[in-house]
Design an enzyme around this catalytic site. Structure first.
Site, PDB file in Angstrom:
ATOM      1  N   MET B   1     -56.946  41.580 -18.447  1.00  0.00           N
ATOM      2  CA  MET B   1     -56.431  40.353 -17.849  1.00  0.00           C
ATOM      3  C   MET B   1     -54.953  40.186 -18.128  1.00  0.00           C
ATOM      4  O   MET B   1     -54.556  39.279 -18.878  1.00  0.00           O
ATOM      5  CB  MET B   1     -57.210  39.164 -18.418  1.00  0.00           C
ATOM      6  CG  MET B   1     -58.628  39.169 -17.887  1.00  0.00           C
ATOM      7  SD  MET B   1     -59.752  38.411 -19.051  1.00  0.00           S
ATOM      8  CE  MET B   1     -61.184  38.157 -18.016  1.00  0.00           C
ATOM      9  N   PRO B   2     -54.160  41.071 -17.563  1.00  0.00           N
ATOM     10  CA  PRO B   2     -52.727  41.099 -17.873  1.00  0.00           C
ATOM     11  C   PRO B   2     -52.025  39.787 -17.499  1.00  0.00           C
ATOM     12  O   PRO B   2     -52.386  39.146 -16.521  1.00  0.00           O
ATOM     13  CB  PRO B   2     -52.198  42.237 -16.989  1.00  0.00           C
ATOM     14  CG  PRO B   2     -53.378  43.088 -16.718  1.00  0.00           C
ATOM     15  CD  PRO B   2     -54.548  42.162 -16.671  1.00  0.00           C
TER      16      PRO B   2
END
Lengths: 71, 71, 71, 71, 71, 71
Positions: B1-2
């Protein structure tokens, strides 16, 4: 190629910012031996309503303004 | 989940921001194999007066405006 | 002179990082019309134990590892 | 109560960090008139593999190490 | 002396920010055993035009406003 | 979809981090009325050698360790 972020209360003059970025750049360049032109400085200005210590907003703690003189 | 932060000079249009976040999201998703819907992009806009390289404010160095065309 | 920070889970290979910074740089340069050599990309790697969504550590939620394949 | 983040390549000695935080603190305190004890400095160290300019990882561009002497 | 940055959509009232910084400070102080007066909280407000998930600007996805009620 | 960064001294246990992210998530969700599952928390751990107040490294000021008990 250091990147420096400086978070301060909003309200300083252009002249103060000019001094600030010059002084920080010199500080970094001389302390860790990099060329001044490699150094990036970003100033992030905060309203006192967006800054808190000890759980209290600085706008509540110190009133409007910024810096030493506003206290 | 950058989570991606993009610091740029203030002044781009909504259309440019729309392209920017789409292109960055695709770049991240394809390079490290994550789903595009996991990617968050935050745009942080800076006045030229709050950005310096080599110890000089960009407002002094480049004048008002932003980007390549303003130089 | 955009500065991009990309926060991702630790563990990608050098090859993936190489692709990531290239793709992000191209995305930024083409979307907002700056030269690629002006773009700085910083990768910040996080242990899953230091990342949470919905109040749960990703190390608890997803186990060790990173990315899509680790789920 | 300024908070400064300094992003640099990993590898400086404790002595260099000591000089760095002292010099930055003095720079900030004198430029914008705050007490030195209000200033927080955070050093963020990056591997060259996590830093890129112009789309190229610094580990590819400059090899291992850090700073001027490593080039 | 923890430093917490909270990135949220712009638009919350002073009263909500007051609650937010108080609640976060208490959360940090009690969870990791530090004194509340050591905790700094910075609120960073973003326009929806500067926030994206899945490659879409939140201003396009959710319209103007902020938070749950605006959807 | 708030994104919170918590900068702390390195050394807390997984159990403390678990409490920390849970407590911060609840604090944010209840204070500004967002769903807990929208909240992301990132923990950034610093060595005391990389943290300074008043111009002094915390490793010099407080010795090794972290938190209240280490002083």
């Amino acid at each position: 190629m250091p990147v420096v972020s400086v978070r301060i209360a909003r309200g300083r003059s252009t002249e103060q910012k000019r001094s600030l970025v010059k002084a920080i750049t010199d500080a970094v360049a001389s302390s860790i031996d990099v060329k001044p032109e490699w150094v990036t400085v970003l100033i992030e200005e905060y309203e006192r309503e967006n800054w808190a210590t000890g759980g209290d907003l600085h706008s509540d703690k110190f009133g409007p303004g910024f810096g030493r003189q506003a206290r």
